[in-house]
Write an enzyme that holds these catalytic residues in place. Structure first.
Site, PDB file in Angstrom:
ATOM      1  N   THR A 120       1.226  -1.377  -0.226  1.00 29.47           N
ATOM      2  CA  THR A 120       0.010   0.250   0.194  1.00 29.47           C
ATOM      3  C   THR A 120       0.795   1.069  -0.007  1.00 29.47           C
ATOM      4  O   THR A 120       2.089   1.434   0.150  1.00 29.47           O
ATOM      5  CB  THR A 120      -1.107  -0.163   1.475  1.00 29.47           C
ATOM      6  OG1 THR A 120      -2.509   1.103   0.874  1.00 29.47           O
ATOM      7  CG2 THR A 120      -0.155   0.429   2.365  1.00 29.47           C
ATOM      8  N   ASN A 121       0.110   2.797  -0.521  1.00 34.14           N
ATOM      9  CA  ASN A 121       0.816   3.659  -0.045  1.00 34.14           C
ATOM     10  C   ASN A 121       0.227   4.848   0.617  1.00 34.14           C
ATOM     11  O   ASN A 121      -0.702   4.061   1.963  1.00 34.14           O
ATOM     12  CB  ASN A 121       0.295   4.915  -0.672  1.00 34.14           C
ATOM     13  CG  ASN A 121       1.390   4.365  -2.485  1.00 34.14           C
ATOM     14  OD1 ASN A 121       1.724   3.282  -2.562  1.00 34.14           O
ATOM     15  ND2 ASN A 121       1.291   4.995  -3.329  1.00 34.14           N
ATOM     16  N   ARG A 122       1.277   5.300   1.412  1.00 35.00           N
ATOM     17  CA  ARG A 122       0.904   6.020   3.321  1.00 35.00           C
ATOM     18  C   ARG A 122       0.203   7.295   2.710  1.00 35.00           C
ATOM     19  O   ARG A 122       1.225   8.186   1.728  1.00 35.00           O
ATOM     20  CB  ARG A 122       1.643   6.743   3.500  1.00 35.00           C
ATOM     21  CG  ARG A 122       3.397   5.689   4.606  1.00 35.00           C
ATOM     22  CD  ARG A 122       4.741   6.151   4.937  1.00 35.00           C
ATOM     23  NE  ARG A 122       4.561   6.710   6.027  1.00 35.00           N
ATOM     24  CZ  ARG A 122       4.760   7.695   6.782  1.00 35.00           C
ATOM     25  NH1 ARG A 122       6.132   7.932   6.101  1.00 35.00           N
ATOM     26  NH2 ARG A 122       4.478   8.329   8.082  1.00 35.00           N
ATOM     27  N   SER A 123      -1.580   6.720   3.438  1.00 30.82           N
ATOM     28  CA  SER A 123      -2.094   8.068   2.956  1.00 30.82           C
ATOM     29  C   SER A 123      -2.807   7.855   3.937  1.00 30.82           C
ATOM     30  O   SER A 123      -4.221   7.000   3.875  1.00 30.82           O
ATOM     31  CB  SER A 123      -2.672   8.117   1.766  1.00 30.82           C
ATOM     32  OG  SER A 123      -3.309   8.998   1.350  1.00 30.82           O
ATOM     33  N   VAL A 160      -2.214   6.914  -5.570  1.00 29.73           N
ATOM     34  CA  VAL A 160      -2.483   4.910  -6.265  1.00 29.73           C
ATOM     35  C   VAL A 160      -1.194   4.376  -6.216  1.00 29.73           C
ATOM     36  O   VAL A 160      -0.898   5.142  -6.113  1.00 29.73           O
ATOM     37  CB  VAL A 160      -2.470   6.012  -7.287  1.00 29.73           C
ATOM     38  CG1 VAL A 160      -2.741   4.245  -8.445  1.00 29.73           C
ATOM     39  CG2 VAL A 160      -4.068   6.578  -7.764  1.00 29.73           C
TER      40      VAL A 160
END
Ligand code: CTP
Ligand code: CA
Length: 223
Positions: free
Chosen positions: A33-36, A100
């Site tokens: 996943t991405n950090r957000s 994304v």
């Protein structure tokens, strides 16, 4: 969030947005996943709805309440986010705020991968996800009047921001400095707006201030 009194400036306008991270499974219990946190996108959605816009918010996995008056569509992967965004065209404006994941696993294992089955190394092949912002900015039949993207950069805000503006067919890019703990879980961000008029100076803004700036920008460009 600090919001202006409702003006109805965006009554009748449809704004389509993406927000939050995407999650790309590797097996039934793991993924990348991405950090957000999704906070910035949700703050923008709320500010636009306050001005009367019909807001469709395509959100990756976040733990945030849905802002009042916003239609929220929950998705998990970049491919789901891509499909949901295209399914909700036409729109007067598109704003891509989502972090994304650029990559997904080429093959998702149907069973949990056991460490005993692997040696001390595991190689996973990742393939590129489609670019949602570019697919809408360069849309040949249903391009919204206004297409806005974000750029998360650790360096060269202006150079990379300008390249993203051009290659993704966007009208404006809000470029912000990321890295260390400059944005994630923070309330302020160093931000530069790049559009056809060129770049603005870098400003240190709270997420609520960014939401207000973008809302004013949308009002100016759509009305
Ligand atoms: N974006 C998107 N779909 C993707 C990747 C990015 O819609 N598959 C959007 C983001 O929501 C953001 C903008 O494109 O509005 C820029 O994202 P960013 O990650 O900064 O740029 P990339 O083009 O992915 O390039 P890189 O990560 O290599 O800097
Ligand atoms: Ca990226």
């Amino acid at each position: 969030a600090q919001l202006n009194p409702r003006t109805g400036a965006l009554n009748g306008k449809h704004v389509l947005m993406t927000a939050g991270p995407t999650f790309e499974p590797l097996d039934p219990v793991r993924g990348i996943t991405n950090r957000s946190s999704g906070k910035q996108g949700f703050a923008i959605a709320e500010a636009l709805a306050v001005e009367g816009a019909k807001v469709t918010l395509i959100s990756g996995p976040v733990s945030l309440p849905t802002p009042e008056g916003v239609e929220r569509i929950d998705v998990r992967t970049a491919l789901e986010m891509f499909d949901a965004a295209h399914a909700h065209l036409p729109a007067d404006a598109f704003i891509g705020v989502a972090a994304v994941s650029d990559w997904r696993a080429q093959a998702v294992a149907t069973d949990k991968q056991k460490k005993s089955a692997n040696s001390d190394e595991l190689t996973v092949t990742l393939i590129k996800n489609p670019d949602i912002l570019a697919s809408i900015g360069l849309h040949t039949t249903m391009r919204p009047t206004l297409v806005i993207g974000f750029a998360a950069e650790t360096q060269n805000l202006e150079v990379y921001g300008k390249t993203k503006l051009r290659t993704k067919g966007a009208d404006a890019i809000f470029a912000n400095e990321v890295g260390d703990d400059k944005v994630f879980d923070q309330d302020t961000t160093n931000m530069m707006l790049i559009d056809a008029h060129g770049p603005t100076a870098v400003k240190r803004l709270t997420k609520a201030e960014v939401a207000q700036d973008i809302t004013h920008y949308v009002i100016n460009r759509l009305t």
